[in-house]
Design an enzyme around this catalytic site. Structure first.
Site, PDB file in Angstrom:
ATOM      1  N   ARG A   7       0.821  -1.227   0.000  1.00  0.00           N
ATOM      2  CA  ARG A   7       0.000   0.000   0.000  1.00  0.00           C
ATOM      3  C   ARG A   7       0.846   1.265   0.000  1.00  0.00           C
ATOM      4  NH1 ARG A   7      -5.598  -0.193   1.055  1.00  0.00           N
ATOM      5  NH2 ARG A   7      -6.277  -2.319   0.847  1.00  0.00           N
ATOM      6  N   ARG A  64      -5.859  12.483  -5.730  1.00  0.00           N
ATOM      7  CA  ARG A  64      -7.121  11.834  -5.388  1.00  0.00           C
ATOM      8  C   ARG A  64      -8.272  12.837  -5.218  1.00  0.00           C
ATOM      9  NH1 ARG A  64     -10.876   9.516  -4.307  1.00  0.00           N
ATOM     10  NH2 ARG A  64     -11.244   7.670  -3.068  1.00  0.00           N
ATOM     11  N   ASP A 124      -6.155  -2.921  -7.714  1.00  0.00           N
ATOM     12  CA  ASP A 124      -6.714  -3.539  -6.504  1.00  0.00           C
ATOM     13  C   ASP A 124      -6.773  -5.046  -6.685  1.00  0.00           C
ATOM     14  OD1 ASP A 124      -8.038  -2.544  -3.856  1.00  0.00           O
ATOM     15  OD2 ASP A 124      -9.177  -4.287  -4.501  1.00  0.00           O
ATOM     16  N   TYR A 177     -14.417 -12.298  -0.605  1.00  0.00           N
ATOM     17  CA  TYR A 177     -14.963 -10.977  -0.945  1.00  0.00           C
ATOM     18  C   TYR A 177     -16.253 -11.068  -1.732  1.00  0.00           C
ATOM     19  CZ  TYR A 177     -11.924  -7.375   0.800  1.00  0.00           C
ATOM     20  OH  TYR A 177     -11.299  -6.504   1.624  1.00  0.00           O
ATOM     21  N   ARG A 218      -3.002   6.873   0.862  1.00  0.00           N
ATOM     22  CA  ARG A 218      -3.478   8.087   1.528  1.00  0.00           C
ATOM     23  C   ARG A 218      -2.562   8.693   2.572  1.00  0.00           C
ATOM     24  NH1 ARG A 218      -8.859   5.080   2.639  1.00  0.00           N
ATOM     25  NH2 ARG A 218      -7.242   3.506   2.534  1.00  0.00           N
TER      26      ARG A 218
HETATM   27  O1  CP3 Z   1       0.220   0.778  -3.268  1.00  0.00           O
HETATM   28  C1  CP3 Z   1      -0.138  -0.398  -3.440  1.00  0.00           C
HETATM   29  O2  CP3 Z   1       0.144  -1.316  -2.661  1.00  0.00           O
HETATM   30  C2  CP3 Z   1      -0.864  -0.749  -4.727  1.00  0.00           C
HETATM   31  C3  CP3 Z   1      -2.254  -0.747  -4.698  1.00  0.00           C
HETATM   32  C4  CP3 Z   1      -3.115  -1.617  -3.791  1.00  0.00           C
HETATM   33  C5  CP3 Z   1      -4.405  -1.196  -3.415  1.00  0.00           C
HETATM   34  N1  CP3 Z   1      -5.023  -2.218  -2.769  1.00  0.00           N
HETATM   35  C6  CP3 Z   1      -4.981   0.122  -3.729  1.00  0.00           C
HETATM   36  C7  CP3 Z   1      -6.152   0.604  -2.962  1.00  0.00           C
HETATM   37  C8  CP3 Z   1      -2.939  -2.918  -3.274  1.00  0.00           C
HETATM   38  C9  CP3 Z   1      -1.728  -3.835  -3.322  1.00  0.00           C
HETATM   39  C10 CP3 Z   1      -4.167  -3.284  -2.653  1.00  0.00           C
HETATM   40  C11 CP3 Z   1      -4.399  -4.605  -2.046  1.00  0.00           C
HETATM   41  C12 CP3 Z   1      -5.688  -4.872  -1.403  1.00  0.00           C
HETATM   42  N2  CP3 Z   1      -6.914  -4.331  -1.678  1.00  0.00           N
HETATM   43  C13 CP3 Z   1      -5.863  -5.854  -0.410  1.00  0.00           C
HETATM   44  C14 CP3 Z   1      -4.781  -6.797   0.085  1.00  0.00           C
HETATM   45  C15 CP3 Z   1      -3.900  -6.211   1.083  1.00  0.00           C
HETATM   46  C16 CP3 Z   1      -4.564  -5.849   2.332  1.00  0.00           C
HETATM   47  O3  CP3 Z   1      -4.565  -4.635   2.629  1.00  0.00           O
HETATM   48  O4  CP3 Z   1      -5.043  -6.745   3.009  1.00  0.00           O
HETATM   49  C17 CP3 Z   1      -7.222  -5.855  -0.039  1.00  0.00           C
HETATM   50  C18 CP3 Z   1      -7.866  -6.729   1.027  1.00  0.00           C
HETATM   51  C19 CP3 Z   1      -7.881  -4.904  -0.865  1.00  0.00           C
HETATM   52  C20 CP3 Z   1      -9.338  -4.593  -0.919  1.00  0.00           C
HETATM   53  C21 CP3 Z   1      -9.574  -3.166  -0.668  1.00  0.00           C
HETATM   54  N3  CP3 Z   1      -9.400  -2.154  -1.591  1.00  0.00           N
HETATM   55  C22 CP3 Z   1     -10.043  -2.584   0.540  1.00  0.00           C
HETATM   56  C23 CP3 Z   1     -10.372  -3.359   1.811  1.00  0.00           C
HETATM   57  C24 CP3 Z   1     -10.142  -1.205   0.306  1.00  0.00           C
HETATM   58  C25 CP3 Z   1     -10.711  -0.201   1.255  1.00  0.00           C
HETATM   59  C26 CP3 Z   1      -9.837   0.027   2.404  1.00  0.00           C
HETATM   60  C27 CP3 Z   1      -8.915   1.133   2.111  1.00  0.00           C
HETATM   61  O5  CP3 Z   1      -7.724   0.999   2.358  1.00  0.00           O
HETATM   62  O6  CP3 Z   1      -9.442   2.154   1.630  1.00  0.00           O
HETATM   63  C28 CP3 Z   1      -9.695  -0.941  -1.015  1.00  0.00           C
HETATM   64  C29 CP3 Z   1      -9.604   0.369  -1.676  1.00  0.00           C
HETATM   65  C30 CP3 Z   1      -8.192   0.743  -2.065  1.00  0.00           C
HETATM   66  N4  CP3 Z   1      -7.320  -0.059  -2.751  1.00  0.00           N
HETATM   67  C31 CP3 Z   1      -7.551   1.997  -1.850  1.00  0.00           C
HETATM   68  C32 CP3 Z   1      -6.275   1.905  -2.415  1.00  0.00           C
HETATM   69  C33 CP3 Z   1      -5.211   2.970  -2.486  1.00  0.00           C
HETATM   70  C34 CP3 Z   1      -8.163   3.211  -1.199  1.00  0.00           C
HETATM   71  C35 CP3 Z   1      -8.715   4.047  -2.319  1.00  0.00           C
HETATM   72  C36 CP3 Z   1      -8.852   5.489  -1.986  1.00  0.00           C
HETATM   73  O7  CP3 Z   1      -9.924   5.837  -1.510  1.00  0.00           O
HETATM   74  O8  CP3 Z   1      -7.911   6.249  -2.278  1.00  0.00           O
END
Ligand code: CP3
Length: 350
Positions: A33, A46, A82, A158, A37
């Site tokens: 991640r 964003r 994602d 999911y 943010r």
């Molecule tokens: O920078 C990176 O690592 C690359 C991008 C990345 C994202 N999600 C972008 C994202 C990666 C590798 C993920 C993995 C991901 N996504 C996982 C596995 C890792 C973990 O954290 O357990 C899971 C379970 C998800 C599913 C997911 N996507 C969730 C639960 C959420 C909401 C929670 C949150 O952090 O907002 C997302 C949305 C998401 N994916 C965001 C980002 C940057 C937030 C989007 C935003 O509002 O800017």
């Protein structure tokens, strides 16, 4: 078919050497991640675009992918995307709102899952392949570019739940009531995720990671039945295509040896076991990624540096370590703490 990028990471890129278990002066470092943010420059982009816009617009996606590299000089970039996109391509309508991903239309009855169909990821998700190619061409060849997806069990969890959950009760109920359907879906997801990761390697990823964020909710026997065989299939497909992969599991201390049996080049582990214990329990041939508690970064920088050094010390003399957190960095993380984490690794001499 998208074309392949004109440049790749150098063979002696630090990340790739560590992933081949070759000795390196210090471990490579990146953060799960890392584009997100906690970065003010991410928030600035964003403000003008939604999460999906960032993913689908190749220039914006490349920009946010490269932001953490510019600021911290990480050894790997992970493409902005994602884990859920394979499911979205297959027909699950996930929306990304403030509360995390949520299905617009849930799969309530067993027959609803017929809406999920196998697809060609290159056709359904053309933007990720374009983003990988463009980003690979823009990224310095000393850095690796990573592609990724969810692991089959985590994607099943999911799509059955429709959103993030604490206990995944609907998922477990599906396993117990409709084991045949669950097996069919998992087998389909394993083929889809495997093909999708191979396509990402062709488009420009130097390696791929698959995330089993929720497999740690399973008992050892259920992990062996519902998660491991499908993770093995994904790893097998990536390796057969000549690629390298990392298998992440959250909360996997109780099933570490089983995670290690998935056949990936590397396993990514969380902080609930020390790396000293992990290295005693898995074969030396396996590369280890991790494992600082991401919430350690909420401490002051000198504390972060000390905890990071303790992590590195535990891997001294064992080639094949990729320094990382044990889970994704959280939005509240101070930049100075990330800087202290990265600098400690960059200045380390193992
Ligand atoms: O920078 C990176 O690592 C690359 C991008 C990345 C994202 N999600 C972008 C994202 C990666 C590798 C993920 C993995 C991901 N996504 C996982 C596995 C890792 C973990 O954290 O357990 C899971 C379970 C998800 C599913 C997911 N996507 C969730 C639960 C959420 C909401 C929670 C949150 O952090 O907002 C997302 C949305 C998401 N994916 C965001 C980002 C940057 C937030 C989007 C935003 O509002 O800017």
């Amino acid at each position: 078919m998208t074309s392949t990028p004109s440049v790749r990471a150098n063979d002696d890129a630090l990340f790739l050497k560590a992933l081949r278990r070759e000795p390196t002066p210090r471990p490579p470092v990146w953060m799960m991640r890392q584009a997100g943010r906690y970065l003010p420059e991410y928030m600035a982009v964003r403000e003008k675009a939604s999460f999906l816009d960032l993913c689908r617009d190749e220039a914006l996606g490349m920009e946010v992918t490269l932001q953490p590299i510019r600021r911290f000089d990480f050894d790997a970039a992970i493409i902005f995307s994602d884990i859920l996109f394979p499911l979205i391509a297959m027909g699950a309508d996930f929306r990304f709102g403030d509360g995390g991903p949520k299905l617009a239309e849930r799969f309530d009855r067993p027959e609803d899952f017929e809406r999920l169909r196998p697809v060609d990821a290159v056709e359904e998700l053309p933007w990720i392949h374009r983003a990988l190619k463009a980003t690979r061409e823009a990224l310095d060849p000393s850095k690796a570019l990573l592609g990724f997806a969810g692991a089959p069990f985590t994607l099943l969890a999911y799509v059955v739940e429709g959103e993030t959950s604490r206990l995944y009760p609907r998922t477990k109920a599906l396993l117990w009531h409709h084991p045949g359907l669950a097996e069919k879906l998992l087998a389909m997801l394993a083929e889809q995720v495997g093909d999708y990761l191979v396509a990402q390697l062709r488009a420009g990823a130097d390696a791929v990671q698959f995330f089993d964020t929720w497999a740690g909710l399973l008992s050892p026997a259920d992990y062996e039945r519902w998660a491991l065989p499908y993770a093995q299939r994904v790893a097998e497909k990536v390796l057969a295509a000549g690629g390298r992969c990392i298998y992440y599991l959250n909360d996997g201390a109780a099933i570490l040896e089983r995670q290690a049996a998935a056949g990936a080049d590397a396993i990514s582990v969380d902080w609930r076991l020390s790396l000293a214990e992990v290295r005693r329990r898995v074969p030396d041939e396996l590369v280890l990624q991790g494992n600082l508690d991401p919430l350690v970064l909420l401490g002051p920088p000198d504390f972060v540096a000390r905890r990071t050094a303790e992590m590195l010390e535990q891997m001294r003399g064992r080639p094949g370590h990729i320094a990382n957190l044990g889970h994704g960095v959280i939005p509240q993380t101070p930049i100075d703490s990330v800087a202290a984490f990265v600098k400690t690794i960059q200045e380390w001499r193992g």
